[in-house]
Design an enzyme around this catalytic site. Structure first.
Site, short mmCIF file in Angstrom:
data_model
loop_
_atom_site.label_atom_id
_atom_site.label_comp_id
_atom_site.label_asym_id
_atom_site.label_seq_id
_atom_site.Cartn_x
_atom_site.Cartn_y
_atom_site.Cartn_z
N SER A 431 -28.53 -10.33 -6.82
CA SER A 431 -27.08 -10.16 -6.95
C SER A 431 -26.54 -8.94 -6.22
CB SER A 431 -26.71 -10.11 -8.43
OG SER A 431 -27.45 -9.12 -9.10
N HIS A 459 -26.09 -16.86 -8.61
CA HIS A 459 -25.40 -16.73 -7.32
C HIS A 459 -25.90 -17.76 -6.31
CE1 HIS A 459 -23.60 -12.98 -8.68
NE2 HIS A 459 -24.78 -12.72 -9.22
N LYS A 490 -19.53 -18.41 -12.13
CA LYS A 490 -19.33 -17.97 -10.74
C LYS A 490 -18.75 -19.14 -9.94
CE LYS A 490 -22.84 -14.60 -11.81
NZ LYS A 490 -22.03 -13.68 -12.54
#
Ligand code: PMP
Length: 639
Positions: A431, A459, A490
């Site tokens: 990240s 991610h 996300k």
């Protein structure tokens, strides 16, 4: 009972110069040796100052009759605002001990800078008494007295170590007092210790960023006795009784002062965190404090947070099911939409089953604490996300940290412990650096040694792989990791976490993952938003391609402006180094209409502060190019 003195010293050689990284010592029973040695080595290898390349662990028997016992000095605190007040506090304390020439003593202090040991100063004649002035005197062979049980406490406790040292020094023959100032530029608190005053912390003894520090032992007595004093300081094994473990365990500590001091330290070192509030939905452009900003820090990689379909789905779910879910999944908090979303995620990830959690953080904590059984070992990449680290901490299993993405190090560590049950865990996309875990090798090692493989696709989902399915697709692997963790917070434009894998895994976690069992399930709006975002991602894979093109364009534009970066995902780290500079750069860019995060210690190692840019599919290439030029200009200005 026989005790052992254990000492660790770690250093690193850079450009031919050896730098001290970390040192520690304990006096321990045999039963605590292995665990403490492991902890010391681990600390040396994962130290904020850098990774040690030379570690020495020395263990010596300490016979009972050789050990002396002294009571810990009582601790108190004097609040000072600046170095000058700190100096006055020292002089006044020395006066209480019968030392009238404190001012003259302090004028000698600069001679201690760069010494590894302490200065031994005749307090009346101001003569230095160390046989080797460059080395100084090293007070060693000491520890807090721990019962059998507490001996296994392997965490380094700077506070207690300082009191142990000061208590030993103050008990040495002919030593009137010790003055200590840390050489850590971020640590401005020091102390004066003596039998008469106790251990007196002085909250500010130097200005921030001052790397100078040192130690003076103040001696009063005959020259003939100096060797005896030095032998006591350097050789006599001392256990200190009742040394407090933390400022808050001191009976008279003011709890608010402890917190206030912590905050002041953070502010002094550029590590204090504040909240920036947005006044619009999070998309490629946002409003804050009445201004429009280009958003380069969002995790909403596909720009779906304010997509009309996502908003409509959430609104409809609220109309139908209301605000909250009213219970945990295993009591009253399961709605059809939970099952539907779990099935949709399983389909998307190509796994048998899925289990939802309240957040991604809760998913990691729940999964790792449940898989990290007492008999297990967790192998965790050193750059894994905080939620993985916290999951490992909650697990009863031992955690072994391997060097970032270093498969040789991982295999060596697996071979060294050969666990009967274990998990290898890594962020799929790291990240803070934007690089990806070497999944084919991780899966191969897991198979070879009979371990489970786990990746955190926070991610990666919606970001890497041709259609955003994550790390397995990125590498073109048919085989998936055993445990696929992800978040809905996300690319999937909502909030929540999930784990996907075999039905057996999901059945196990449904019964054992405490953050799943003991927390209220997600609310209807959250679930519906995530489900709709996932549907859009599946229907419009071109969004993923767009995101990947944007990252390439941005990295290229930075390079054209002289800023070298790289990224295998949508996270582009722009390494700045210094914490203050990173913060200033982010603030200046904010004033110029660009929202970027300054990422600092402890999120990343000290001295590797960075601007972390995150791309969105909804950015245009033109605005990314313009932003890259502005970022380069601001960094140039701050050089
Ligand atoms: N894992 C990683 C790699 C993350 O970056 C994050 C969030 N920053 C999480 C887990 C936690 O997810 P959530 O925000 O949904 O709690």
């Amino acid at each position: 009972m026989t005790l052992y003195s254990m000492k660790m010293r770690a250093s690193r050689t850079e450009n031919g110069k050896s730098e001290h990284i970390s040192g520690a010592e304990r006096i321990l029973p045999e039963s605590a040796l292995i665990e403490n040695a492991g902890a010391m080595i681990d600390r040396a290898l994962h130290h904020a100052k850098g990774r040690a390349d030379y570690i020495q662990v020395k263990i010596e028997e300490a016979r009972t009759e050789e050990i002396g016992y002294v009571e810990a000095l009582p601790v108190s605190t004097v609040e000072t605002e600046n170095a000058e007040e700190g100096r006055k506090a020292i002089i006044s304390l020395l006066r209480k001990i019968g030392i009238e020439n404190g001012d003259a003593v302090l004028r000698k202090f600069h001679e201690t800078y760069n010494m590894r040991g302490a200065m031994l100063l005749d307090v009346d004649t101001l003569e230095r008494l160390e046989p080797d002035p460059a080395r100084g005197i090293r007070a060693t062979y000491m520890d807090a007295e721990h019962g059998e049980n507490r001996a296994a406490c392997t965490v380094k406790n700077h506070f207690q170590e300082a009191i142990v040292l000061a208590s030993k020094v103050s008990s040495a023959p002919h030593i009137l007092a010790e003055i200590c100032v840390s050489d850590d530029p971020g640590y401005v608190t020091g102390y004066v210790a003596s039998k008469k005053t106790g251990y007196v912390r002085i909250t500010r003894l130097k200005e921030k960023d001052d790397p100078n520090g040192g130690r003076i032992f103040l001696y009063r007595g005959s020259r003939n006795d100096v060797p005896k004093t030095i032998a006591y300081l350097e050789k006599k094994k001392i256990l200190v009784k009742n040394a407090p473990a933390s400022p808050s365990s001191m009976p008279s500590a003011d709890p608010w002062r402890v917190l206030a001091e912590d905050i002041r330290r953070r502010k002094d070192s550029g590590l204090y965190r504040t909240i920036k509030t947005l006044e619009s939905a999070q998309s490629a452009h946002v409003r804050a404090k009445g201004h429009s900003l280009l958003m380069l820090a969002s995790n909403s990689y596909l720009g779906l947070i304010d997509h009309p379909r996502v908003k409509r789905a959430a609104a409809e779910a609220v109309q139908r099911f209301g605000g909250g879910s009213g219970g945990s999944r295993l009591t009253t908090g399961s709605l059809p939409i939970h099952d539907e979303l779990e099935s949709a995620i399983s389909r998307f990830k190509g796994t048998e089953a899925t289990l939802l959690f309240g957040t991604g953080y809760m998913a990691n904590v729940g999964i790792l604490s449940a898989l990290g059984r007492k008999d297990a070992i967790i192998f965790s990449d050193e750059l894994n996300h905080a939620s993985i680290i916290d999951g490992c901490r909650l697990a009863r299993a031992r955690t072994v940290i391997y060097r970032h993405a270093d498969m040789r190090d991982l295999e060596a560590k697996i071979r060294a412990v050969r666990p009967s049950f274990g998990v290898i865990v890594a962020d799929a996309v790291f990240s803070m650096d934007g690089d990806v875990a070497p999944l084919p090798e991780i899966i191969a090692l897991a198979k070879k040694y009979g371990l489970l493989s786990m990746v955190d696709e926070a991610h990666a989902t919606g970001v890497i792989g041709k259609t955003g399915r994550g790390l397995a697709e990125h590498f073109g692997l048919k085989e998936k990791p055993d445990v696929v963790m992800g978040t809905l917070s996300k690319a999937l434009a909502s909030e929540g976490g999930f784990v996907s894998g075999r039905q057996l895994l999901i059945d196990y976690l449904r019964n054992t993952a405490r953050s799943f069992i003991f927390s209220t399930s997600q609310s209807p709006a959250t679930l519906a938003a995530a489900k709709e975002a996932l549907a859009i991602l599946e229907e419009e894979p071109e969004r993923v391609a767009r995101l990947q093109e944007n990252t390439r364009a941005f990295v290229d534009a930075l390079a054209e402006n002289g800023v070298e970066t790289s990224s295998e995902s949508a996270i582009v780290p722009i390494i700045v180094g210094d914490e203050w500079r990173a913060l200033q750069a982010a603030n200046q860019l904010y004033d110029e209409g660009i929202f970027l995060s300054a990422i600092r210690y402890p999120t990343v190692a000290k001295g590797s502060a960075r601007l972390r840019a995150a791309m969105m599919a909804t950015h245009t290439e033109d605005e990314l190019r313009a932003a890259a030029a502005k970022i380069a200009a601001v960094l140039q200005r701050l050089m």
